[in-house]
Design an enzyme around this catalytic site. Structure first.
Site, PDB file in Angstrom:
ATOM      1  N   TYR A  59       6.991 -38.037  13.651  1.00 33.28           N
ATOM      2  CA  TYR A  59       6.203 -36.812  13.832  1.00 33.28           C
ATOM      3  C   TYR A  59       7.127 -35.626  14.146  1.00 33.28           C
ATOM      4  O   TYR A  59       8.349 -35.775  14.193  1.00 33.28           O
ATOM      5  CB  TYR A  59       5.155 -37.023  14.939  1.00 33.28           C
ATOM      6  CG  TYR A  59       4.066 -38.007  14.540  1.00 33.28           C
ATOM      7  CD1 TYR A  59       3.163 -37.696  13.522  1.00 33.28           C
ATOM      8  CD2 TYR A  59       3.946 -39.245  15.164  1.00 33.28           C
ATOM      9  CE1 TYR A  59       2.169 -38.596  13.145  1.00 33.28           C
ATOM     10  CE2 TYR A  59       2.960 -40.151  14.794  1.00 33.28           C
ATOM     11  CZ  TYR A  59       2.070 -39.818  13.779  1.00 33.28           C
ATOM     12  OH  TYR A  59       1.098 -40.711  13.395  1.00 33.28           O
ATOM     13  N   GLU A 112       8.164 -42.055  15.691  1.00 34.98           N
ATOM     14  CA  GLU A 112       7.364 -42.423  14.507  1.00 34.98           C
ATOM     15  C   GLU A 112       7.397 -41.377  13.390  1.00 34.98           C
ATOM     16  O   GLU A 112       6.554 -41.377  12.503  1.00 34.98           O
ATOM     17  CB  GLU A 112       5.909 -42.725  14.910  1.00 34.98           C
ATOM     18  CG  GLU A 112       5.626 -44.218  15.107  1.00 34.98           C
ATOM     19  CD  GLU A 112       6.131 -44.779  16.440  1.00 34.98           C
ATOM     20  OE1 GLU A 112       6.643 -44.007  17.280  1.00 34.98           O
ATOM     21  OE2 GLU A 112       6.056 -46.003  16.635  1.00 34.98           O
ATOM     22  N   HIS A 142       6.782 -43.532  10.069  1.00 35.21           N
ATOM     23  CA  HIS A 142       5.663 -44.040   9.272  1.00 35.21           C
ATOM     24  C   HIS A 142       6.023 -44.167   7.790  1.00 35.21           C
ATOM     25  O   HIS A 142       5.464 -44.991   7.082  1.00 35.21           O
ATOM     26  CB  HIS A 142       4.440 -43.139   9.418  1.00 35.21           C
ATOM     27  CG  HIS A 142       3.769 -43.276  10.755  1.00 35.21           C
ATOM     28  ND1 HIS A 142       3.623 -44.489  11.388  1.00 35.21           N
ATOM     29  CD2 HIS A 142       3.209 -42.357  11.579  1.00 35.21           C
ATOM     30  CE1 HIS A 142       2.993 -44.306  12.540  1.00 35.21           C
ATOM     31  NE2 HIS A 142       2.749 -43.032  12.680  1.00 35.21           N
ATOM     32  N   GLN A 163      -6.872 -54.476  10.171  1.00 34.57           N
ATOM     33  CA  GLN A 163      -8.032 -54.224   9.316  1.00 34.57           C
ATOM     34  C   GLN A 163      -9.123 -53.395   9.997  1.00 34.57           C
ATOM     35  O   GLN A 163      -9.690 -52.511   9.381  1.00 34.57           O
ATOM     36  CB  GLN A 163      -8.615 -55.545   8.814  1.00 34.57           C
ATOM     37  CG  GLN A 163      -7.780 -56.147   7.701  1.00 34.57           C
ATOM     38  CD  GLN A 163      -8.291 -57.498   7.282  1.00 34.57           C
ATOM     39  OE1 GLN A 163      -7.633 -58.515   7.481  1.00 34.57           O
ATOM     40  NE2 GLN A 163      -9.467 -57.536   6.714  1.00 34.57           N
ATOM     41  N   ARG A 202       7.938 -40.454  24.419  1.00 32.83           N
ATOM     42  CA  ARG A 202       8.053 -41.571  23.465  1.00 32.83           C
ATOM     43  C   ARG A 202       9.245 -41.279  22.562  1.00 32.83           C
ATOM     44  O   ARG A 202       9.191 -40.411  21.681  1.00 32.83           O
ATOM     45  CB  ARG A 202       6.754 -41.707  22.671  1.00 32.83           C
ATOM     46  CG  ARG A 202       6.751 -42.867  21.720  1.00 32.83           C
ATOM     47  CD  ARG A 202       5.648 -43.851  22.042  1.00 32.83           C
ATOM     48  NE  ARG A 202       5.672 -44.954  21.103  1.00 32.83           N
ATOM     49  CZ  ARG A 202       4.621 -45.354  20.406  1.00 32.83           C
ATOM     50  NH1 ARG A 202       3.455 -44.752  20.552  1.00 32.83           N
ATOM     51  NH2 ARG A 202       4.718 -46.368  19.578  1.00 32.83           N
TER      52      ARG A 202
HETATM   53  P1  NAP Z   1     -10.424 -61.701  -4.572  1.00 33.75           P
HETATM   54  O1  NAP Z   1      -9.779 -60.688  -3.711  1.00 33.75           O
HETATM   55  O2  NAP Z   1     -11.752 -61.417  -5.145  1.00 33.75           O
HETATM   56  O3  NAP Z   1      -9.407 -62.027  -5.756  1.00 33.75           O
HETATM   57  C1  NAP Z   1      -9.712 -62.905  -6.790  1.00 33.75           C
HETATM   58  C2  NAP Z   1      -8.660 -62.809  -7.888  1.00 33.75           C
HETATM   59  O4  NAP Z   1      -9.009 -63.699  -8.901  1.00 33.75           O
HETATM   60  C3  NAP Z   1      -8.534 -61.443  -8.491  1.00 33.75           C
HETATM   61  O5  NAP Z   1      -7.154 -61.181  -8.616  1.00 33.75           O
HETATM   62  C4  NAP Z   1      -9.190 -61.582  -9.880  1.00 33.75           C
HETATM   63  O6  NAP Z   1      -8.400 -60.750 -10.692  1.00 33.75           O
HETATM   64  C5  NAP Z   1      -9.068 -63.056 -10.174  1.00 33.75           C
HETATM   65  N1  NAP Z   1     -10.238 -63.640 -10.856  1.00 33.75           N
HETATM   66  C6  NAP Z   1     -11.531 -63.542 -10.478  1.00 33.75           C
HETATM   67  N2  NAP Z   1     -12.313 -64.257 -11.310  1.00 33.75           N
HETATM   68  C7  NAP Z   1     -11.499 -64.825 -12.208  1.00 33.75           C
HETATM   69  C8  NAP Z   1     -11.703 -65.683 -13.322  1.00 33.75           C
HETATM   70  N3  NAP Z   1     -12.927 -66.100 -13.651  1.00 33.75           N
HETATM   71  N4  NAP Z   1     -10.653 -66.088 -14.037  1.00 33.75           N
HETATM   72  C9  NAP Z   1      -9.413 -65.670 -13.714  1.00 33.75           C
HETATM   73  N5  NAP Z   1      -9.146 -64.856 -12.666  1.00 33.75           N
HETATM   74  C10 NAP Z   1     -10.179 -64.433 -11.926  1.00 33.75           C
HETATM   75  O7  NAP Z   1     -10.583 -63.068  -3.795  1.00 33.75           O
HETATM   76  P2  NAP Z   1      -9.609 -63.806  -2.786  1.00 33.75           P
HETATM   77  O8  NAP Z   1      -8.187 -63.537  -3.068  1.00 33.75           O
HETATM   78  O9  NAP Z   1     -10.056 -65.210  -2.824  1.00 33.75           O
HETATM   79  O10 NAP Z   1      -9.982 -63.180  -1.403  1.00 33.75           O
HETATM   80  C11 NAP Z   1     -11.296 -63.312  -0.870  1.00 33.75           C
HETATM   81  C12 NAP Z   1     -11.547 -62.287   0.219  1.00 33.75           C
HETATM   82  O11 NAP Z   1     -10.731 -62.542   1.328  1.00 33.75           O
HETATM   83  C13 NAP Z   1     -11.218 -60.886  -0.256  1.00 33.75           C
HETATM   84  O12 NAP Z   1     -12.170 -59.989   0.233  1.00 33.75           O
HETATM   85  C14 NAP Z   1      -9.903 -60.611   0.373  1.00 33.75           C
HETATM   86  O13 NAP Z   1      -9.713 -59.234   0.655  1.00 33.75           O
HETATM   87  C15 NAP Z   1      -9.967 -61.416   1.653  1.00 33.75           C
HETATM   88  N6  NAP Z   1      -8.620 -61.798   2.056  1.00 33.75           N
HETATM   89  C16 NAP Z   1      -7.876 -60.909   2.727  1.00 33.75           C
HETATM   90  C17 NAP Z   1      -6.602 -61.251   3.097  1.00 33.75           C
HETATM   91  C18 NAP Z   1      -5.773 -60.292   3.889  1.00 33.75           C
HETATM   92  O14 NAP Z   1      -4.649 -60.588   4.173  1.00 33.75           O
HETATM   93  N7  NAP Z   1      -6.285 -59.163   4.278  1.00 33.75           N
HETATM   94  C19 NAP Z   1      -6.074 -62.484   2.768  1.00 33.75           C
HETATM   95  C20 NAP Z   1      -6.850 -63.368   2.068  1.00 33.75           C
HETATM   96  C21 NAP Z   1      -8.122 -63.019   1.715  1.00 33.75           C
HETATM   97  P3  NAP Z   1      -8.623 -60.549 -12.238  1.00 33.75           P
HETATM   98  O15 NAP Z   1     -10.108 -60.570 -12.441  1.00 33.75           O
HETATM   99  O16 NAP Z   1      -7.984 -59.239 -12.589  1.00 33.75           O
HETATM  100  O17 NAP Z   1      -7.916 -61.683 -12.894  1.00 33.75           O
END
Ligand code: NAP
Length: 677
Positions: free
Chosen positions: A174, A172, A260, A347, A222
């Site tokens: 190290y 990895e 890494h 996560q 490893r």
């Molecule tokens: P989000 O992370 O809050 O993203 C929303 C996006 O919409 C942002 O890019 C924002 O950017 C834009 N936005 C917000 N209000 C807006 C408006 N009124 N008009 C235009 N653009 C707007 O929400 P999400 O993508 O739905 O995710 C929801 C949650 O699920 C988050 O906490 C996320 O981390 C989690 N999630 C995680 C994963 C993963 O793989 N780890 C996958 C899916 C979801 P701008 O304001 O710059 O435009």
């Protein structure tokens, strides 16, 4: 099930392994995972409980998180070190807890070298890693010999603490790996230059350890079998190194994959199942000591398949034992469906460790919190109604039922909420396993499950319950852009559920986790072999013709669709995605030719497409669809109505707070509330 039927489903996995001087009672190893408890006050008591539950769960051998043999080798300034006698007492707590069961435990010795996140980092040559802000100092010959001695001293102390063996971290990227590869080792003394010299450090370490621990002690090495970097070892060098390690006195060799700093995913959910066991198999014909394979093995079926194919003698899994301490016992009982599978999201574990937080597991928030959330029954049995069975509600229902409460749980659909959408994203299909797990557990715990029942006010107005938990989740937020009602506009739920109807030109508004998910879905071609495409996409050569196991040339597979991913903020897209997986997602979209634009303002949507202003310039994106991924709003109307009439309501997950809520928080909230009831 009687004893005669045991071990029939996973015969190789359950077969004992004779190491000459010690027998492992099955072929599973819990791989090294740093939990962050190692450095905390009272941490070893918690760590002892953490490992004890895994030992009780039937795993044959546990490898601890990496412990440094010296101060300079610590991963960060306050990371663990084992170099003096008084430090063994806390380790004894862990060893004793594990030895109460038929499980062995090895201490991993890890010297971070130039990956040390502090100014005292050392390395074979003073070459800074691209992932560290600290330039390492070059080691002198005297200091190298001191480090060899320090590895032996730590192994000796580990033996005094009662460990059954040690694992020497040689992969990895190290310190040991930094000696082996020419890009990080540019010395011209006996520790550098030709390959024989570059592997001298690892060989001397194994010899020195074997000298001080005697023969009856496990030494796992490893070995980096696939460096995945251009100046990594060639295949003939890997074989030469492995043979030298065997001769030096190692008991077993474990498989290490990738450095890494390399930008090729090796453990994220996008990596196909057991994607690297072929490299362990390749080494088998050259080596007589047992070989361990690892990476993206998370079920008894996958593990068994590796062993059946003869890829390895043992299977190492790390994160799967965070997700379910009872993995082996359930496999033995032929209850694979009852195993809480690791979904490789990183996560709860790695992302938290990188933030210097205590590791846990998204799908099992008790992991590394076993002392805070003991597996005991509540003092009083209560009646708990849960409304909404997304992951927050599922978690709450599960832990409440486990604690002995009478649980009635409703879902307007058929369990899983947003995870049903995630499971439709290429590389995230495994998210469906979490729904399957909770479903199986709730049934076996006797939860009164009422699927496809949309709860209305009258259902709960007069019901008697000690708590009514609202986990009703979220609905997509609709921004007010002129033309938002145009027929080309759809929300992300509709898009994910109707992928086949999406035409060739798409603009995605919103570049959070879901915007990225949707983009990844749109660029992945249907009906193509995911695994072979995956190796090609990331430049991995399973024929191992070049150094590091890389293809001579990587051809980016551009997406057949034209995809725009847009955000208003004028910053890098995906900046806030998770640390260990965000780069994979950004790189995946870049390789596919997705046009990622920031600093956008949205003007209108009409028959010509999406009209935007980008860096002061007005543009029209001629697209067939505009997909809205602009976050969510909470679904909590009913909660407010019942609260108003005095029902004992509680609220968790997205229903409580939609902004920035992620599944890890939702599942943890579900558990925490269940423990408070
Ligand atoms: P989000 O992370 O809050 O993203 C929303 C996006 O919409 C942002 O890019 C924002 O950017 C834009 N936005 C917000 N209000 C807006 C408006 N009124 N008009 C235009 N653009 C707007 O929400 P999400 O993508 O739905 O995710 C929801 C949650 O699920 C988050 O906490 C996320 O981390 C989690 N999630 C995680 C994963 C993963 O793989 N780890 C996958 C899916 C979801 P701008 O304001 O710059 O435009």
């Amino acid at each position: 099930m009687d004893k005669g039927t045991l071990n029939t489903t996973f015969p190789c996995l359950m077969q004992p392994l004779d190491l000459g001087f010690t027998v492992l009672n099955n072929r599973t190893i819990m791989g090294s995972m740093h939990t962050g408890l190692e450095e905390r006050w009272n941490g070893f008591n918690k760590l002892a409980k953490f490992y004890e539950e895994r030992a009780e769960g039937g795993v044959a051998l546990i490898v601890t998180g990496g412990i440094s043999p010296t101060f300079s080798g610590r991963l960060s300034l306050f990371s663990s070190q084992l170099s003096s006698f008084f430090q063994i007492f806390k380790h004894r707590k862990v060893v004793r807890a594990v030895h109460a069961y038929d499980t062995k435990i090895c201490l991993q010795i890890l010297h971070a070298g130039r990956y040390a996140y502090h100014p005292f980092a050392v390395a074979p040559s003073p070459i800074q890693s691209p992932i560290s802000p600290f330039a390492p100092k070059a080691l002198t010959d005297k200091k190298i010999k001191k480090i060899v001695g320090a590895f032996a001293r730590t192994a000796k102390l580990a033996k005094r603490a009662g460990y059954d063996g040690v694992e020497v971290m040689g992969s990895e990227g190290y310190l040991i790996n930094q000696f082996v590869c020419s890009n990080t080792n540019q010395r011209d003394d006996e520790w550098g230059g030709c390959f024989e010299n570059r592997i001298r450090f690892s060989i001397e370490i194994i010899r020195a350890i074997r000298r001080v621990v005697g023969t009856d002690f496990i030494i796992i090495y490893r070995l980096s079998m696939l460096d995945l970097q251009a100046e990594g070892s060639s295949w003939s060098e890997i074989v030469q190194h492995a043979k030298a390690i065997e001769r030096a006195g190692a008991t077993m060799i474990n498989t290490g994959i990738g450095w890494h700093e390399v930008r090729i995913p090796t453990i994220a959910s996008v990596v196909p199942d057991a994607a690297f066991s072929w490299v362990t198999k390749k080494l088998k014909q050259s080596i007589t000591i047992p070989l361990i394979t690892s990476n993206r093995i998370n079920s008894p079926e996958i593990a068994e398949n590796c062993l059946q194919k003869g890829d390895a003698d043992l299977v190492s899994m790390a994160r799967p034992f965070l997700a379910d301490s009872q993995f082996v016992n359930k496999a033995k009982r032929n209850q694979s469906l009852m195993i809480n599978k690791c979904i490789a999201c990183n996560q709860g574990c790695l992302d938290r460790v990188f933030k210097q937080q205590r590791a846990t597991c998204m799908v099992n928030p008790r992991a590394a919190y076993e002392t805070e959330y003991p597996e005991n029954k509540a003092q009083t049995q209560k009646t708990v109604v849960i409304v909404g069975l997304g992951v927050a509600g599922l978690s709450c229902a599960y832990y409440a039922a486990k604690r002995g409460h009478h649980v009635i749980a409703y879902d307007a659909a058929n369990l899983g909420g947003q995870f049903n959408l995630a499971a439709k994203i290429p590389g995230k299909e495994i998210y469906a396993q979490t729904i399957r797990y909770f479903d199986a557990q709730l049934s076996s715990l006797g939860v009164d499950l009422r699927r496809n029942h949309k709860v209305v006010f009258e259902d709960l107005r007069d019901i008697y319950a000690d708590a009514i938990v609202f986990a009703t989740g979220v609905t997509p937020r609709r921004p007010s852009i002129p033309g938002i009602e145009h027929f080309s506009v759809m929300d992300y739920e509709t898009a994910i559920n109707n992928k086949s109807e999406i035409k060739d030109r798409v603009a995605i508004i919103g570049a959070g986790g879901i915007g990225f998910d949707v983009a990844e879905m749109l660029i992945e071609p249907d009906a193509e072999d995911y695994t072979s495409r995956w190796y090609a996409k990331w430049g991995i050569d399973i024929q191992y013709r070049n150094r590091g196991g890389l293809l001579a040339e990587v051809v980016d597979h551009k997406s057949a669709r034209t995809v725009y991913l847009l955000q208003r903020k004028d910053e890098k897209l995906g900046k806030n995605l998770a640390r260990t997986t965000g780069w994979i997602r950004r790189l995946t979209l870049r390789k596919a030719g997705v046009k990622m634009l920031s600093g956008i303002s949205y003007e209108k949507i009409d028959d010509f497409g999406l009209h935007i202003v980008h860096q002061g310039v007005q543009k029209t994106l001629a697209v067939d669809h505009v997909i809205i991924c602009t976050g969510q709003q909470s679904e909590n109307d009913l909660y407010e109505q019942l609260r108003a009439i005095g029902q004992p309501v509680k609220i968790i997950g997205g229903a409580k707070k939609a902004a920035e809520l992620d599944a890890e928080t939702a599942i943890r909230e579900g558990m925490k509330l269940a423990y408070k009831l």
